[in-house]
Design an enzyme around this catalytic site. Structure first.
Site, PDB file in Angstrom:
ATOM      1  N   ASP A   1      58.064  96.240 -17.913  1.00  0.00           N
ATOM      2  CA  ASP A   1      58.113  97.497 -17.520  1.00  0.00           C
ATOM      3  C   ASP A   1      59.458  97.586 -16.300  1.00  0.00           C
ATOM      4  OD1 ASP A   1      56.623 100.740 -16.796  1.00  0.00           O
ATOM      5  OD2 ASP A   1      58.260  99.519 -15.710  1.00  0.00           O
TER       6      ASP A   1
ATOM      7  N   CYS B   1      53.800 111.988 -22.147  1.00  0.00           N
ATOM      8  CA  CYS B   1      52.166 112.821 -21.609  1.00  0.00           C
ATOM      9  C   CYS B   1      53.108 114.005 -20.738  1.00  0.00           C
ATOM     10  CB  CYS B   1      51.677 111.989 -20.558  1.00  0.00           C
ATOM     11  SG  CYS B   1      52.116 111.663 -19.272  1.00  0.00           S
TER      12      CYS B   1
END
Length: 429
Positions: free
Chosen positions: A263, A359
């Site tokens: 990340d 999402c």
């Protein structure tokens, strides 16, 4: 505390959120710290009213003719708690801690309004500026989809097959009302709560401490399954965050092969280390430095991009984000997504897959983002998503939308999950 005191407290929290433009969790935590006399049941009930009010801010305010914290607090009880205007006044009457009773004018306004007559964006409980985004994403079904994103969510967990099976975990959680999920084969669902109830704290369960399961929405589980990770593969989770999908992929691979969890913001990765230890996922390497990523170039069977996004698909769980979102923030997320896709493609080997997940329910972050990427990168071609869905979830054809361009969408109204988007592209070079 009686209902009146709880409602008054919820209105106070809603005023704090509006005045200081702060996340709902922070406002509730501060209220609890400054009102230590309130028990756990009181705090849960107050939180429920606040979250219901934020989910239904438009419709609750419309019923009373204004969008003040008082109005949406009362409106939330009318919409989610089975109350009527008269039953509310009866319940609050004589409670010295309650807010003022509904006035004759408010009672008349409520009596004269039916939610079915409200403007579409009010019935969908979304900001006006999001109306064209929902229409573009859902067509004629957009009002129902918006309304579904304003309902109370369930609590979903994923069984860790490295440690247990679903029957064993269901037995452990039998007293919580847990049931097998409808679509995800390793999912367990505890239904949405009613009224002043609260979900059990499953993270204090011995089964959780032993690594038998992780909290993960069924939609996220479905997306991880569709990625198709198998034993022996080399996989890069390029936006791993706290590692939910990393752990799901690792379990699907039965700890064989290798997963690299990366990340760009190291702080997001912090929870993954404890999760790995607890769940006994042994084929995960956490990679944070560019020099550690370089050897992975053109070597990955799967590169998963769980892209940063507006989170519009999670509005059931984070309703305050719905009212803070702006067009400027959406544009910023789109820019980040484009850059991340262009960076992630370099790690996909010929014949490998680049998997893009959000999402979000917005086309701008989903199919439009993929179309723009493919214009820049013609060697990445979407797989047959209908065949992919049928491979993993046969018999559930009605639970998803398969896009004409090759992609999969999930949503609360259609799938019973959070809103998710999935697209897998093969490197045909």
């Amino acid at each position: 505390m009686r209902l009146g005191g709880r409602l008054a407290a919820a209105i106070e929290v809603l005023e704090d959120i509006g005045r200081r433009h702060r996340p709902v969790a922070d406002a509730l935590k501060d209220w609890g710290l400054s009102h230590r006399f309130a028990g756990g049941g009181d705090r849960a009930a107050i939180g429920n009213i606040v979250y219901d009010a934020l989910r239904h801010k438009r419709s609750a305010g419309w019923l009373l003719g204004e969008d003040t914290p008082r109005a949406v607090g009362f409106g939330a009880l009318l919409l989610e708690w089975g109350q009527t205007a008269q039953s509310l006044n009866d319940a609050l009457d004589g409670d010295k801690f309650a807010p003022p009773l509904l006035s004759a004018t408010e009672m008349q306004t409520i009596a004269g309004r039916r939610l079915a007559d409200a403007p579409p964006a009010v019935r969908a409980d979304i900001p006006d500026w999001c109306e064209p985004l929902f229409e573009r994403a859902f067509g004629e079904a957009w009002v129902g989809e918006g309304a579904a994103l304003a309902t109370r969510p369930p609590l979903d967990i994923r069984v860790n097959t490295l440690q247990a099976d679903r029957a064993r975990v269901l037995k452990e959680l039998a007293d919580t009302g847990a049931q097998a999920t409808r679509i995800a084969p390793l999912g367990i669902r505890i239904p949405p709560i009613d009224g002043d109830g609260r979900h059990p704290n499953v993270q204090v369960e011995p089964a959780f401490q032993k690594g038998w399961f992780e909290v993960q929405d069924e939609g996220s589980q479905i997306a991880a399954t569709l990625a198709g990770a198998e034993a022996g593969m080399q996989v890069l989770d390029f936006c791993a965050g706290a590692g939910g999908k990393t752990l799901a992929l690792s379990a699907a691979m039965d700890n064989r092969g290798q997963i690299f969890a990366h990340d760009a913001e190291k702080a997001r990765l912090a929870p993954i280390f404890d999760r790995i230890r607890r769940s006994e996922n042994r084929n995960v390497q956490v990679v944070t430095k560019p020099v550690e990523l370089a050897p992975l170039s053109n070597h990955m069977d799967i590169v998963l991009v769980d892209a940063p996004c507006t989170g519009s698909g999670t509005w059931r769980r984070r309703p305050d984000a719905k009212w803070r979102l702006t067009q400027r923030q959406l544009d910023a997320r789109k820019g980040e997504q484009s850059a991340i896709l262009d960076a992630a493609r370099a790690y996909v080997k010929p014949g490998g897959l680049l998997v893009y997940i959000t999402c979000s329910v917005f086309s701008e972050e989903n199919d439009e983002q993929i179309a723009a990427f493919r214009e820049r990168n013609s060697r990445f071609v979407p797989v047959d998503h209908r065949a992919l869905w049928d491979r993993y979830f046969p018999g559930h054809e009605a639970a998803t939308r398969i896009g004409a361009g090759g992609d999969i969408s999930l949503s609360p109204a259609l799938s019973g999950t959070d809103g998710f988007y999935f697209c897998a592209m093969r490197n045909v070079s």
